[in-house]
Scaffold this active site. Structure first.
Site, mmCIF file in Angstrom:
data_model
loop_
_atom_site.group_PDB
_atom_site.id
_atom_site.type_symbol
_atom_site.label_atom_id
_atom_site.label_comp_id
_atom_site.label_asym_id
_atom_site.label_seq_id
_atom_site.Cartn_x
_atom_site.Cartn_y
_atom_site.Cartn_z
ATOM 1 N N GLN A 70 7.016 -11.181 7.098
ATOM 2 C CA GLN A 70 7.097 -10.804 5.684
ATOM 3 C C GLN A 70 7.714 -12.002 4.940
ATOM 4 O O GLN A 70 8.913 -12.121 4.797
ATOM 5 C CB GLN A 70 7.942 -9.544 5.467
ATOM 6 C CG GLN A 70 7.861 -9.139 4.006
ATOM 7 C CD GLN A 70 8.412 -7.771 3.665
ATOM 8 O OE1 GLN A 70 9.072 -7.633 2.655
ATOM 9 N NE2 GLN A 70 8.158 -6.774 4.473
ATOM 10 N N LEU B 278 4.759 -12.571 -7.819
ATOM 11 C CA LEU B 278 4.882 -13.032 -9.208
ATOM 12 C C LEU B 278 6.193 -13.796 -9.427
ATOM 13 O O LEU B 278 6.631 -13.958 -10.570
ATOM 14 C CB LEU B 278 4.799 -11.822 -10.167
ATOM 15 C CG LEU B 278 3.486 -11.030 -10.077
ATOM 16 C CD1 LEU B 278 3.536 -9.785 -10.958
ATOM 17 C CD2 LEU B 278 2.307 -11.913 -10.477
ATOM 18 N N TYR C 186 18.328 -2.812 0.278
ATOM 19 C CA TYR C 186 17.958 -2.634 -1.130
ATOM 20 C C TYR C 186 18.845 -1.558 -1.768
ATOM 21 O O TYR C 186 18.872 -0.408 -1.306
ATOM 22 C CB TYR C 186 16.479 -2.250 -1.282
ATOM 23 C CG TYR C 186 15.504 -3.325 -0.820
ATOM 24 C CD1 TYR C 186 15.935 -4.620 -0.511
ATOM 25 C CD2 TYR C 186 14.156 -3.052 -0.695
ATOM 26 C CE1 TYR C 186 15.040 -5.590 -0.085
ATOM 27 C CE2 TYR C 186 13.250 -4.032 -0.273
ATOM 28 C CZ TYR C 186 13.709 -5.295 0.040
ATOM 29 O OH TYR C 186 12.834 -6.273 0.466
ATOM 30 N N GLN D 86 16.467 0.315 -11.535
ATOM 31 C CA GLN D 86 15.620 0.468 -12.731
ATOM 32 C C GLN D 86 14.777 1.735 -12.698
ATOM 33 O O GLN D 86 14.261 2.166 -13.719
ATOM 34 C CB GLN D 86 14.659 -0.734 -12.851
ATOM 35 C CG GLN D 86 15.335 -2.072 -13.093
ATOM 36 C CD GLN D 86 14.337 -3.215 -12.920
ATOM 37 O OE1 GLN D 86 13.882 -3.481 -11.814
ATOM 38 N NE2 GLN D 86 13.999 -3.895 -13.999
HETATM 39 N N1 LIG Z 1 11.424 -9.611 2.935
HETATM 40 C C1 LIG Z 1 12.115 -10.058 1.925
HETATM 41 O O1 LIG Z 1 13.105 -10.790 2.095
HETATM 42 C C2 LIG Z 1 11.700 -9.661 0.540
HETATM 43 C C3 LIG Z 1 12.243 -10.331 -0.568
HETATM 44 C C4 LIG Z 1 11.785 -9.962 -1.842
HETATM 45 C C5 LIG Z 1 10.844 -8.937 -1.970
HETATM 46 N N2 LIG Z 1 10.360 -8.297 -0.866
HETATM 47 C C6 LIG Z 1 9.362 -7.197 -0.971
HETATM 48 O O2 LIG Z 1 8.288 -7.553 -1.828
HETATM 49 C C7 LIG Z 1 8.225 -6.639 -2.909
HETATM 50 C C8 LIG Z 1 7.731 -7.345 -4.149
HETATM 51 O O3 LIG Z 1 8.660 -8.402 -4.489
HETATM 52 P P1 LIG Z 1 9.053 -8.624 -5.993
HETATM 53 O O4 LIG Z 1 9.503 -7.344 -6.589
HETATM 54 O O5 LIG Z 1 9.953 -9.796 -6.041
HETATM 55 O O6 LIG Z 1 7.585 -8.971 -6.593
HETATM 56 P P2 LIG Z 1 7.170 -9.796 -7.892
HETATM 57 O O7 LIG Z 1 5.759 -9.411 -8.137
HETATM 58 O O8 LIG Z 1 7.453 -11.234 -7.721
HETATM 59 O O9 LIG Z 1 8.117 -9.249 -9.056
HETATM 60 C C9 LIG Z 1 8.011 -7.913 -9.468
HETATM 61 C C10 LIG Z 1 8.696 -7.739 -10.814
HETATM 62 O O10 LIG Z 1 8.002 -8.495 -11.821
HETATM 63 C C11 LIG Z 1 7.902 -7.745 -13.014
HETATM 64 N N3 LIG Z 1 6.488 -7.400 -13.180
HETATM 65 C C12 LIG Z 1 5.581 -7.032 -12.212
HETATM 66 N N4 LIG Z 1 4.373 -6.829 -12.735
HETATM 67 C C13 LIG Z 1 4.481 -7.073 -14.056
HETATM 68 C C14 LIG Z 1 3.554 -7.042 -15.110
HETATM 69 N N5 LIG Z 1 2.280 -6.725 -14.895
HETATM 70 N N6 LIG Z 1 4.004 -7.354 -16.352
HETATM 71 C C15 LIG Z 1 5.293 -7.687 -16.572
HETATM 72 N N7 LIG Z 1 6.222 -7.736 -15.607
HETATM 73 C C16 LIG Z 1 5.824 -7.432 -14.345
HETATM 74 C C17 LIG Z 1 8.756 -6.493 -12.791
HETATM 75 O O11 LIG Z 1 10.115 -6.792 -13.109
HETATM 76 P P3 LIG Z 1 10.815 -6.477 -14.532
HETATM 77 O O12 LIG Z 1 9.982 -5.444 -15.253
HETATM 78 O O13 LIG Z 1 12.163 -5.992 -14.202
HETATM 79 O O14 LIG Z 1 10.840 -7.783 -15.247
HETATM 80 C C18 LIG Z 1 8.650 -6.310 -11.292
HETATM 81 O O15 LIG Z 1 9.674 -5.539 -10.737
HETATM 82 C C19 LIG Z 1 9.641 -6.066 -2.987
HETATM 83 O O16 LIG Z 1 9.698 -4.824 -3.633
HETATM 84 C C20 LIG Z 1 10.004 -5.943 -1.543
HETATM 85 O O17 LIG Z 1 9.402 -4.799 -0.979
HETATM 86 C C21 LIG Z 1 10.764 -8.667 0.382
#
Ligand SMILES: NC(=O)c1ccc[n+]([C@@H]2O[C@H](COP(=O)([O-])OP(=O)(O)OC[C@H]3O[C@@H](n4cnc5c(N)ncnc54)[C@H](OP(=O)(O)O)[C@@H]3O)[C@@H](O)[C@H]2O)c1
Length: 326
Positions: free
Chosen positions: A180, A212, A54, A27
């Site tokens: 993590q 989130l 990733y 994205q």
């Molecule tokens: N260790 C692991 O196995 C593991 C697994 C998952 C993640 N992670 C880490 O944790 C980080 C965060 O995870 P996540 O990306 O799943 O976090 P999240 O906060 O659950 O989701 C983030 C997504 O939600 C949407 N978003 C975020 N803020 C917003 C807002 N204010 N308004 C509207 N939409 C919003 C966006 O997606 P859209 O705009 O596309 O809808 C964004 O990419 C990852 O980047 C990674 O570094 C680690």
């Protein structure tokens, strides 16, 4: 921005941090990555998370290019990455934490990130087939060689983490210092129950992910799946079941009145809720555009407004009974 110690280590991490899962390459291109990372850095973020898996290594390449353009002093920020699933189908290269894979993996990640070292290297999942001792020795060596400064685990069971710590202590090796794990309003059990002894007895750090629930806790899925959202991306069909789950959506909807009372958005409220847990070292946030990042970075101002009474109201909405909390 507030800074918290990463467990019992000497380094401090911004309580809100930024990760590139799903977004970078899929994205967000290098230009947007520069904009989003600069906005995060300006807000006080000093922790940037990535993983070799990733976008099949491309996310590290995008972050590496962005960092090169941003020209920040290396001492002013932390970069983390993770190894487990691998990028090639060789017999020793998938779903493993064997010594060869970990050492080749960190070398490849550093090349893609264009960095000399990462600050934390995680074992992205546990590997039930490689002896933990082999993994601990390899992670120790990677640290001794200066390719990483600390190492951690991701989604390991508490028993596996304790086993790794014990092996490291026995042989005077570098111990893992942080988990993590997933932690959000829908996903609390492992963090709050199973990991409790890691925080209490070992001072283990935690860099929590998906605060989130992939965007669900922003309320963006209340009226279906928006075209420009994560759940609409090719390859993310597995998210549909969760983001259209009526029971979950009703809970998100019910949070709105609390957010209104506090004068914040659902995203800010949900992030602030994670921040309230003192066992969290940093909440890794994600954003597909810079406006989301700006909105999310204000969660730190909301956290102090969450009183015990408000936290109880939230527990009720999410079906957590008082005796479960004890
Ligand atoms: N260790 C692991 O196995 C593991 C697994 C998952 C993640 N992670 C880490 O944790 C980080 C965060 O995870 P996540 O990306 O799943 O976090 P999240 O906060 O659950 O989701 C983030 C997504 O939600 C949407 N978003 C975020 N803020 C917003 C807002 N204010 N308004 C509207 N939409 C919003 C966006 O997606 P859209 O705009 O596309 O809808 C964004 O990419 C990852 O980047 C990674 O570094 C680690």
């Amino acid at each position: 921005m507030n800074y918290r110690h990463l467990g019992r280590t000497g380094i401090r991490v911004s309580e809100l941090s930024f990760g590139s899962w799903v977004t970078f390459k899929n994205q967000v291109d290098v230009k947007d990555a520069v904009e989003i990372m600069a906005a995060a850095y300006d807000a006080g973020v000093n922790f940037f998370d990535n993983a070799e898996a990733y976008a099949s290594g491309k996310s590290e390449e995008v972050m590496g290019e962005a960092l090169k353009k941003l020209k920040w002093r290396r001492g002013s920020y932390l970069v983390t990455t993770k190894i487990f699933w691998g990028l090639h189908d060789g017999v020793n290269e998938r779903n493993t934490l064997n010594r060869k894979r970990l050492i080749e993996g960190i070398n490849d990640s550093l090349e893609r990130l264009q960095l000399e070292y990462v600050d934390v290297l995680y074992c992205h999942r546990p590997d039930k087939t490689t002896p933990i001792e082999e993994t601990v020795w390899a992670m120790h060596n990677i640290i001794e060689w200066g390719k990483a400064f600390y190492w951690g685990t991701s989604q390991w069971d508490a028993d596996e983490i304790v086993a790794a710590i014990n092996i490291a202590e026995k042989h005077h090796l570098h111990k893992p210092v942080t988990e993590q794990p997933e932690y959000n309003l829908f996903e609390r059990q492992r963090f709050e129950k199973q990991y409790a002894r890691l925080f209490k007895d070992y001072g283990y750090g935690s860099t929590t992910f998906s605060p989130l629930a992939s965007g669900m806790l922003t309320g963006k899925y209340l009226n279906g799946i928006p075209e420009d959202s994560r759940a609409a991306l090719k390859g993310y069909d597995w998210l549909h079941e969760s983001v259209t789950d009526k029971e979950k959506l009703a809970r998100v909807d019910a949070l709105q009145s609390i957010a209104d009372e506090l004068g914040c958005t659902l995203s800010q409220l949900s992030l602030a809720w994670v921040l309230k847990n003192p066992n969290v070292s940093t909440v890794i946030t994600g954003a597909s555009r810079v406006e989301q990042l700006h909105e999310n970075m204000k969660a730190g101002e909301i956290a102090p407004k969450l009183t015990l009474e408000t936290l109880k109201q939230i527990d009720t909405i999410f079906g957590v009974k008082e005796e479960e909390e004890e």
